[in-house]
Design an enzyme around this catalytic site. Structure first.
Site, PDB file in Angstrom:
ATOM      1  CB  CYS A 129      38.691   0.964   4.119  1.00 58.68           C
ATOM      2  SG  CYS A 129      38.919  -0.769   4.582  1.00 58.68           S
ATOM      3  N   GLY A 130      36.131  -0.308   2.052  1.00 60.34           N
ATOM      4  CA  GLY A 130      34.787  -0.880   2.062  1.00 60.34           C
ATOM      5  C   GLY A 130      34.563  -1.827   3.218  1.00 60.34           C
ATOM      6  CG  HIS A 131      37.530  -4.587   5.403  1.00 56.24           C
ATOM      7  ND1 HIS A 131      38.664  -3.921   4.987  1.00 56.24           N
ATOM      8  CD2 HIS A 131      37.729  -4.886   6.716  1.00 56.24           C
ATOM      9  CE1 HIS A 131      39.507  -3.831   6.007  1.00 56.24           C
ATOM     10  NE2 HIS A 131      38.973  -4.409   7.054  1.00 56.24           N
ATOM     11  CG  ASP A 186      40.864  -7.204   1.755  1.00 51.64           C
ATOM     12  OD1 ASP A 186      40.266  -7.872   2.618  1.00 51.64           O
ATOM     13  OD2 ASP A 186      40.477  -6.074   1.391  1.00 51.64           O
ATOM     14  CB  CYS A 207      38.901  -6.046  -1.640  1.00 58.39           C
ATOM     15  SG  CYS A 207      39.468  -4.319  -1.729  1.00 58.39           S
ATOM     16  N   GLY A 208      35.972  -4.506  -0.518  1.00 54.75           N
ATOM     17  CA  GLY A 208      34.835  -3.683  -0.930  1.00 54.75           C
ATOM     18  C   GLY A 208      35.173  -2.717  -2.043  1.00 54.75           C
ATOM     19  CB  THR A 209      37.655   0.013  -2.389  1.00 55.33           C
ATOM     20  OG1 THR A 209      38.720  -0.701  -1.742  1.00 55.33           O
ATOM     21  CG2 THR A 209      37.027   0.970  -1.385  1.00 55.33           C
TER      22      THR A 209
END
Length: 330
Positions: free
Chosen positions: A90-92, A246, A250-252
């Site tokens: 999870c990027g965020h 999201d 969304c990081g990913t």
């Protein structure tokens, strides 16, 4: 006097609008040598805590939780929990974790400008930009390897029409869909309709890829609507479920979109991609290095963003509370 059955200390933050709840105590001791093994032990024995800590009345459908655990291979270890699925990466949430570590003093300019984090998807490197006053100004996360899984998949979707998508891995699987090709506006006032359309598309894609070995054992790809205003700039709206999107870019998902643009030759190494959410807050992405993953050409994408702490609290469970297990309204 209130009779409490349990309590948990948490710190909440948001990364470009999407929440991260770091759960610091109250989680039972978990078995396993790796973060993935400890995550799986939590899922097998304590999944009820996921709903209790994230769902209403103590959370909501969009809440994401992060459970810190020991790591033998990185500076920190953590796994991610959400309303419906367990996230390998999870990027965020990683950016939110860095902000929380800074808030609690576990990292600071004196501890350095980077750390490593073991996640269920692998070890990621996290770089820290400190301002002159010693505050954390930005976080730069090198994601796990991202790669294109399926190209030019066409699916007939009831009520939406025929859609074309590429499915890309960025730590989770994402179905990239051009919003403008469907006449969709990525704006806050259209969020409910976008979630409905996206969830229908997600279900149709899940059926279309059923049986493909590449996706066995993984959650169905979430739908990442994008609206590009330039080759290196776009608005993102990621649909997770019919009642959940999201809030961040969304990081990913941004890693997946950046990888797709590189794969198609639309962007080149050295260029920066700006992914905004529907509130205009950006993540910046760049290619950190090229690699191989799962027998495919892959990219290590660095995501730059920031988070903000919203609360430090103790979550209580009063004995006799009929809603102590949590609930979701869809």
């Amino acid at each position: 006097m209130i009779n409490l059955s349990a309590s948990y200390s948490v710190i909440d933050s948001h990364t470009a609008g999407h929440p991260t709840r770091v759960i610091f105590n109250g989680i039972p001791r978990l078995n396993g040598k790796s973060v993935r093994e400890r995550r799986d032990d939590f899922r097998n024995r304590f999944d009820r805590l996921r709903a209790a800590l994230l769902h209403e009345p103590r959370g909501h459908a969009a809440m994401v939780g992060l459970v810190p655990v020991p790591s033998d291979v990185a500076d920190f270890g953590a796994f991610f929990i959400s309303s419906y699925v367990y996230l390998d990466m999870c990027g965020h949430g990683t950016i939110g974790f860095a902000k929380t570590l800074a808030f609690t003093g576990q990292i600071s300019p004196s501890t350095g400008d980077s750390f490593t984090l073991e996640t269920p998807a692998g070890v990621v490197a996290v770089a820290l930009d400190w301002d002159q006053g010693g505050a954390l100004a930005a976080v730069r996360m090198k994601n796990v390897a991202s790669y294109v899984g399926v190209e030019d998949l066409e699916v007939d979707v009831a009520g939406v029409g025929r859609i074309r998508t590429d499915i890309v891995y960025g730590g989770m699987w994402y179905a990239l869909v051009d919003a403008r090709s469907l006449g969709l506006d990525l704006v806050p006032d259209r969020a409910s309709q976008l979630m409905l359309d996206g969830s229908i598309i997600k279900a149709a894609i899940k059926n279309a890829i059923a049986g493909m070995p590449l996706f066995q054992g993984a959650p169905a790809p979430s739908v990442l609507f994008y609206a590009a205003d330039a080759p290196d700039s776009a608005t993102h709206f990621l649909v997770l479920e019919s009642n959940k999107f999201d809030r961040s870019p969304c990081g990913t998902g941004t890693s997946a979109r950046m990888t797709h643009l590189l794969h198609k030759g639309i962007l080149q190494a050295g260029q920066v991609y700006s992914a905004r959410n529907i509130f205009g807050i950006p993540f910046e992405a760049r290619l950190a290095e090229s690699t191989q993953a799962n027998g495919r050409e892959a990219a290590i994408v660095e995501i730059r963003g920031n988070a903000h702490v919203t609360s430090a609290q103790t979550i209580f469970f009063e004995a006799g509370d009929p809603l102590s297990e949590g609930f979701l309204s869809r």
